[in-house]
Structure formats: C-alpha cells, structure tokens
Design an enzyme around this catalytic site. Sequence first.
Site, PDB file in Angstrom:
ATOM      1  N   PRO A 152       3.836 -12.326  -3.478  1.00 22.99           N
ATOM      2  CA  PRO A 152       2.461 -11.875  -3.298  1.00 22.99           C
ATOM      3  C   PRO A 152       1.726 -11.818  -4.643  1.00 22.99           C
ATOM      4  O   PRO A 152       2.299 -12.146  -5.685  1.00 22.99           O
ATOM      5  CB  PRO A 152       2.647 -10.467  -2.739  1.00 22.99           C
ATOM      6  CG  PRO A 152       3.860  -9.972  -3.473  1.00 22.99           C
ATOM      7  CD  PRO A 152       4.738 -11.174  -3.733  1.00 22.99           C
ATOM      8  N   LYS A 177       7.417 -19.882  -4.705  1.00 20.22           N
ATOM      9  CA  LYS A 177       5.982 -20.128  -4.497  1.00 20.22           C
ATOM     10  C   LYS A 177       5.218 -18.838  -4.767  1.00 20.22           C
ATOM     11  O   LYS A 177       5.312 -17.877  -4.010  1.00 20.22           O
ATOM     12  CB  LYS A 177       5.704 -20.579  -3.058  1.00 20.22           C
ATOM     13  CG  LYS A 177       4.289 -21.170  -2.961  1.00 20.22           C
ATOM     14  CD  LYS A 177       3.755 -21.219  -1.556  1.00 20.22           C
ATOM     15  CE  LYS A 177       3.191 -19.925  -1.087  1.00 20.22           C
ATOM     16  NZ  LYS A 177       2.024 -19.439  -1.852  1.00 20.22           N
ATOM     17  N   ALA A 179       1.715 -16.471  -5.122  1.00 17.56           N
ATOM     18  CA  ALA A 179       0.487 -16.380  -4.318  1.00 17.56           C
ATOM     19  C   ALA A 179      -0.561 -17.324  -4.915  1.00 17.56           C
ATOM     20  O   ALA A 179      -0.588 -17.543  -6.137  1.00 17.56           O
ATOM     21  CB  ALA A 179      -0.029 -14.954  -4.311  1.00 17.56           C
ATOM     22  N   SER A 230       2.716  -9.626   3.322  1.00 13.48           N
ATOM     23  CA  SER A 230       2.246  -8.767   4.409  1.00 13.48           C
ATOM     24  C   SER A 230       3.144  -8.892   5.638  1.00 13.48           C
ATOM     25  O   SER A 230       3.856  -9.893   5.812  1.00 13.48           O
ATOM     26  CB  SER A 230       0.819  -9.160   4.779  1.00 13.48           C
ATOM     27  OG  SER A 230       0.809 -10.490   5.247  1.00 13.48           O
ATOM     28  N   THR A 233       2.408 -12.120   7.574  1.00 16.51           N
ATOM     29  CA  THR A 233       3.081 -13.325   7.070  1.00 16.51           C
ATOM     30  C   THR A 233       4.577 -13.270   7.385  1.00 16.51           C
ATOM     31  O   THR A 233       5.182 -14.289   7.725  1.00 16.51           O
ATOM     32  CB  THR A 233       2.851 -13.475   5.554  1.00 16.51           C
ATOM     33  OG1 THR A 233       1.444 -13.484   5.313  1.00 16.51           O
ATOM     34  CG2 THR A 233       3.457 -14.743   5.003  1.00 16.51           C
ATOM     35  N   GLU A 251      10.297  -8.391   2.554  1.00 16.40           N
ATOM     36  CA  GLU A 251       9.785  -7.171   1.924  1.00 16.40           C
ATOM     37  C   GLU A 251       8.298  -7.107   2.246  1.00 16.40           C
ATOM     38  O   GLU A 251       7.501  -7.838   1.655  1.00 16.40           O
ATOM     39  CB  GLU A 251       9.973  -7.230   0.401  1.00 16.40           C
ATOM     40  CG  GLU A 251      11.401  -7.363  -0.061  1.00 16.40           C
ATOM     41  CD  GLU A 251      12.227  -6.129   0.224  1.00 16.40           C
ATOM     42  OE1 GLU A 251      11.645  -5.065   0.495  1.00 16.40           O
ATOM     43  OE2 GLU A 251      13.461  -6.243   0.201  1.00 16.40           O
ATOM     44  N   CYS A 285       2.924  -1.826  -2.411  1.00 22.57           N
ATOM     45  CA  CYS A 285       3.480  -1.590  -1.071  1.00 22.57           C
ATOM     46  C   CYS A 285       4.088  -0.207  -0.935  1.00 22.57           C
ATOM     47  O   CYS A 285       4.197   0.314   0.175  1.00 22.57           O
ATOM     48  CB  CYS A 285       4.513  -2.658  -0.763  1.00 22.57           C
ATOM     49  SG  CYS A 285       5.720  -2.807  -2.079  1.00 22.57           S
ATOM     50  N   GLU A 382      -2.339  -0.606   6.690  1.00 25.46           N
ATOM     51  CA  GLU A 382      -2.228  -0.755   5.245  1.00 25.46           C
ATOM     52  C   GLU A 382      -3.583  -1.197   4.685  1.00 25.46           C
ATOM     53  O   GLU A 382      -4.085  -2.261   5.052  1.00 25.46           O
ATOM     54  CB  GLU A 382      -1.157  -1.804   4.927  1.00 25.46           C
ATOM     55  CG  GLU A 382      -0.868  -1.889   3.452  1.00 25.46           C
ATOM     56  CD  GLU A 382       0.174  -2.956   3.116  1.00 25.46           C
ATOM     57  OE1 GLU A 382       0.058  -4.075   3.613  1.00 25.46           O
ATOM     58  OE2 GLU A 382       1.074  -2.650   2.321  1.00 25.46           O
TER      59      GLU A 382
HETATM   60  P1  NAD Z   1       0.397 -12.376   2.050  1.00 28.09           P
HETATM   61  O1  NAD Z   1       1.359 -12.104   3.160  1.00 28.09           O
HETATM   62  O2  NAD Z   1      -0.981 -12.747   2.403  1.00 28.09           O
HETATM   63  O3  NAD Z   1       0.948 -13.570   1.124  1.00 28.09           O
HETATM   64  C1  NAD Z   1       2.236 -13.493   0.527  1.00 28.09           C
HETATM   65  C2  NAD Z   1       2.707 -14.901   0.215  1.00 28.09           C
HETATM   66  O4  NAD Z   1       2.954 -15.599   1.445  1.00 28.09           O
HETATM   67  C3  NAD Z   1       1.692 -15.765  -0.548  1.00 28.09           C
HETATM   68  O5  NAD Z   1       2.395 -16.528  -1.508  1.00 28.09           O
HETATM   69  C4  NAD Z   1       1.095 -16.636   0.537  1.00 28.09           C
HETATM   70  O6  NAD Z   1       0.578 -17.860   0.069  1.00 28.09           O
HETATM   71  C5  NAD Z   1       2.302 -16.866   1.431  1.00 28.09           C
HETATM   72  N1  NAD Z   1       1.999 -17.216   2.816  1.00 28.09           N
HETATM   73  C6  NAD Z   1       0.920 -16.858   3.545  1.00 28.09           C
HETATM   74  N2  NAD Z   1       1.039 -17.331   4.816  1.00 28.09           N
HETATM   75  C7  NAD Z   1       2.223 -18.002   4.869  1.00 28.09           C
HETATM   76  C8  NAD Z   1       2.931 -18.690   5.906  1.00 28.09           C
HETATM   77  N3  NAD Z   1       2.443 -18.774   7.136  1.00 28.09           N
HETATM   78  N4  NAD Z   1       4.134 -19.216   5.620  1.00 28.09           N
HETATM   79  C9  NAD Z   1       4.672 -19.097   4.379  1.00 28.09           C
HETATM   80  N5  NAD Z   1       4.046 -18.472   3.356  1.00 28.09           N
HETATM   81  C10 NAD Z   1       2.844 -17.926   3.603  1.00 28.09           C
HETATM   82  O7  NAD Z   1       0.479 -11.092   1.112  1.00 28.09           O
HETATM   83  P2  NAD Z   1      -0.417 -10.770  -0.177  1.00 28.09           P
HETATM   84  O8  NAD Z   1      -1.782 -10.438   0.324  1.00 28.09           O
HETATM   85  O9  NAD Z   1      -0.237 -11.839  -1.209  1.00 28.09           O
HETATM   86  O10 NAD Z   1       0.316  -9.452  -0.743  1.00 28.09           O
HETATM   87  C11 NAD Z   1       0.069  -8.192  -0.269  1.00 28.09           C
HETATM   88  C12 NAD Z   1       1.126  -7.773   0.748  1.00 28.09           C
HETATM   89  O11 NAD Z   1       2.422  -7.806   0.148  1.00 28.09           O
HETATM   90  C13 NAD Z   1       0.951  -6.344   1.215  1.00 28.09           C
HETATM   91  O12 NAD Z   1       1.131  -6.254   2.615  1.00 28.09           O
HETATM   92  C14 NAD Z   1       2.055  -5.584   0.502  1.00 28.09           C
HETATM   93  O13 NAD Z   1       2.453  -4.391   1.118  1.00 28.09           O
HETATM   94  C15 NAD Z   1       3.130  -6.602   0.450  1.00 28.09           C
HETATM   95  N6  NAD Z   1       4.096  -6.283  -0.610  1.00 28.09           N
HETATM   96  C16 NAD Z   1       5.331  -5.807  -0.255  1.00 28.09           C
HETATM   97  C17 NAD Z   1       6.266  -5.455  -1.236  1.00 28.09           C
HETATM   98  C18 NAD Z   1       7.632  -4.933  -0.863  1.00 28.09           C
HETATM   99  O14 NAD Z   1       8.500  -4.865  -1.738  1.00 28.09           O
HETATM  100  N7  NAD Z   1       7.872  -4.548   0.372  1.00 28.09           N
HETATM  101  C19 NAD Z   1       5.936  -5.609  -2.586  1.00 28.09           C
HETATM  102  C20 NAD Z   1       4.672  -6.093  -2.919  1.00 28.09           C
HETATM  103  C21 NAD Z   1       3.759  -6.437  -1.918  1.00 28.09           C
END
Ligand code: NAD
Length: 478
Positions: A152, A177, A179, A230, A233, A251, A285, A382
Amino acid sequence: MMKYKLWINGKACDAVNGEILAVENPATGEIIDSVPDAGKEDVDLAVAAAKSAFDDGRWSKKTPAERSAVLSKMADIIEARSDEIARIESEDTGKPFDFVSLGGDIPFAVDNLRFFAAAARDIKGSASGEYAQGYTSILRNEPCGVTVGIAPWNYPLLMAIWKIGPALAAGCTSIIKPAPITPRTTLLLGEIAKEAGLPDGVLNILSGGATPGEALTAHPDVQMVSLTGSSRTGKAIMKSAADTLKRVHLELGGKAPLIIFDDADIDLAAEKAVFGGFLNSGQDCTAATRILIHESVYDQAVATLVKATEALKVGDPFDQETVIGSMISKIQQQTVAGFVDRARAAGAKILTGGKVLDKSGYYYPPTLIANVEQDSEVVQEEIFGPVLTIQSFANDEEALKMANDVKYGLASSVFTKNLSRAMRFSRDLTFGTVWINDHLPLTSETPHGGFKQSGFGKDLSAEAISDYLVTKHVMVAL
Ligand code: NAD
C-alpha cells in the site's frame, strides 16, 4: 529522462508498452516525477525471471549464511542511504521527513532486514522420528516458490521490506508491486539488492496499479500472494487466487479501539491516543481510531484529548516542527472530509478539526468526533485519516462489547492499572494485537496480523517466514 525504471531479472527497464505513471508530491500538489506503469507483458517477464531463478536454485540452494549476508548488506546500504531515501519517501507521501528518517520508516526497515537476515539462519524442519514400524520420517521446511508482495501507499518502503525480508530469508523468489502513487523508494531496492549480492531474477519490482496486481495474482507460476492493503482488495485477490489455488497472505484494514478505564493514567492515555491515532495523518491500519472512555472520567479525558490534539503542528513535511504532514492524495483528503461531513449531518459533535485546511497540498487537521452511535459509519468503517471517534461506556462488559463490535480485528489497546482487567481484556478482545497502557509499538520479533476482516497470515517475526515455507514429509523405509 525518467530515472526510475522497473527491475526485472537484475536489470532496470521501461514498461514494454511504454506507459508511465506521474508521481505527485501531496504536500504541494505538484507533479515531481514519473515511473513506468507495468502491464501484463512486464508481469510475464518478471514471473519468468523469478521462476527461472527459483527453479535453478541460485537462491534457495545457497546456504542460510549466504542468504543472511545478502539481507544484512541490503540493510547496511539502506542505512547508509537513509537521508536520500527518506527525502524521496517524504516527497511521495507528504509525511514528515524526520519521522521517515529517524522514527518509523527507514530505521524499522533496516532493523527488519537485519532480523530476517538472522532468522534466515534458524530455518529448520522438525526432528525425525519413527512413526510406523520400519520407517523414519523427516519433515523438511522448503521455500514455497515464486511469491508476490503487493504493498500500500502508507509506508511504501517499509511494507515492501516486510514482504521481501521473509520471502528471501525463506529462499523464495519475489516480485514486489508498490502502490501506484508511491513507487519510487521501492524501485530503488532493485539496484540495492544487486549491490548487496542478490542474484539476478530473485527480486523483481513492478510499479503500476491494479493491472499488474491482478495479472500477478492470476499468474499460474506464482505460488503465493501477500497483500498489505484494503479489505476490498484482499477479497478481490482471494477470489482471483482461487483459480490457481495459490496461497494468500492478507494484511488488511483496521478500526482499532483504545479503551480508557476509570483507573487509567488519563494524561498517558491521551498522549498515546493522540500519537497512536494521528501518526502518519491517521493513515495507519493500527491507528487508534475509536476512543472508548469510562463515563466517570469522560469529561476529564475529552478535555485532555482536545488539548493534546490542538497542540499538534500540521504542515510542511520538511519543517522540523511538523508532527502531521499532508494526506497522501486529494482523493484521500476528500474521502476523509466526506466521512466527517456525513457524521456532522447525522448529529455528531466535532470537538476539534473537521474542515479541510485552506492551503495548497492535501492537508486535513487532526479531528475528534463525539456523539456518535455504535452502528454509525464513522465508528464502523475504516476512514484512514486523522479522525478519531469518542464514545463512553458504563462498565467493563459494555466496553468489551463496543470494542469488538466491528468487522475488523487488527489492533486494540487498554489503559488501566488493574492487572486482572488488563489480562481479561487481552484474552477477550478479538484483535491480532492488544497493547496494555500503550498503542502502536511494533517490533521485528513480534508477529503482526489481523483477525476477522483484517485478514490472516503474519508479517514480522519468525511466523512470517513460516508463511513462505512448505512442509515436505520424507519417509524412509529402513
Ligand atoms: P489498496 O487495497 O487500494 O491497494 C493496495 C495495493 O493493492 C496497491 O499496490 C494496489 O495497486 C493493489 N491492488 C489494487 N487492486 C488490486 C487487485 N484487484 N489485484 C491486485 N492488486 C491490487 O490499499 P491502499 O489504499 O494502497 O492502502 C490502504 C489500506 O491498506 C488500508 O485499508 C489499510 O488499513 C491497509 N493497510 C494494512 C496494513 C496491515 O498491516 N494490516 C498495513 C498498512 C496498510
């Protein structure tokens, strides 16, 4: 000429289709750079490189000591380049430079690689035994193959390292990969790994959006996908990974409660709530997003929280006084504003903050919201911004019920001086981490991961390495 490139099979390259992604500095709103936008062809090349590197054993058949030395060297190079990397990370994310370079991001990434370098030397199968007459069984722990790490934007380099460390320690090969909006520090890791002695093809890096993410998740030669992102995703990845039955490691989002009991040190609880809730503009998160306060100390705790919140300096990430930088993007700023506006319209009371700051860049002030219902959107969903809700409770039973009543289960905390209450809550809270009288610290040695819709599998710790290993039973007829 664009400086940042994809990293495939030990070489920097452009995307096959020539597409690029702009990089914006969210603290100013200016476009500052561009990176390749990988497509399906680049995914095929990266997976082929990672598969060939796995199949010929150029990494998995190295001794643990040799793998460990490469991971250690990567840590040393990142540490030596810390200022330069922190500057790039601050520009990409809008978070304070001092925090990136001295606090949360770079030092933790370095420590994490050093931990996995050491842990790589302690991977072993279980002891052998005779479980049937005339046979000896041996259990081997082997790397699971080509793995994908999808990161992310909130801690770009750190989240990439959380995937690379255990994958490489286990002997897997990896495609990372980042973000789409925060790619640059991750793209630096290719040349850093090469300088550290990592063989070509073992680590590949593809900047881009959902297209390469989806193609990697669906690819038949990938054995495992680890996502930090998220819950939405996570669900999409799990569905897509089902077709090739690859393992998934997720995660995901969080909605952490921070519970302040009547016997708590109120000043300490407020200090930790403000730090744990607003760090990284609340884009964390594990952020302490729901403050639950016993009714007998409610007024005192709220006054302390408001004072501590209003003391936070919001501004330029490169100003040393700044505690809170900008949000990651205009979209995220508008999303946060939408949550607060809808809560206000539904009757919530904004105690401080609550309006987009009138300055260039995507800033949102630390915001406290009271008078919110348990089933309201701001309590249940969230927000991923600097917005904390405040609720009161009458007794322990009610506090536990409110704390657990969300779909997420990543992190939680309890402020009390009563040991048996602390122990009861640490047993009964349905979250992957429970802090007692603190909120937020993580270490490389301790597992991090969620319950419920916060996902499954652990980052950090030796447990993370286990997730990248498969057990093989070898049965020898005597
Ligand atoms: P996101 O889910 O929008 O994107 C995360 C990654 O997934 C990006 O690299 C994105 O390009 C990729 N992605 C998006 N759609 C996809 C698909 N269909 N297939 C494969 N890859 C895809 O999340 P974000 O907005 O970048 O980050 C914020 C989120 O991350 C929040 O929900 C947060 O809580 C979570 N987060 C969790 C932790 C943890 O340890 N649990 C840590 C940090 C962030």
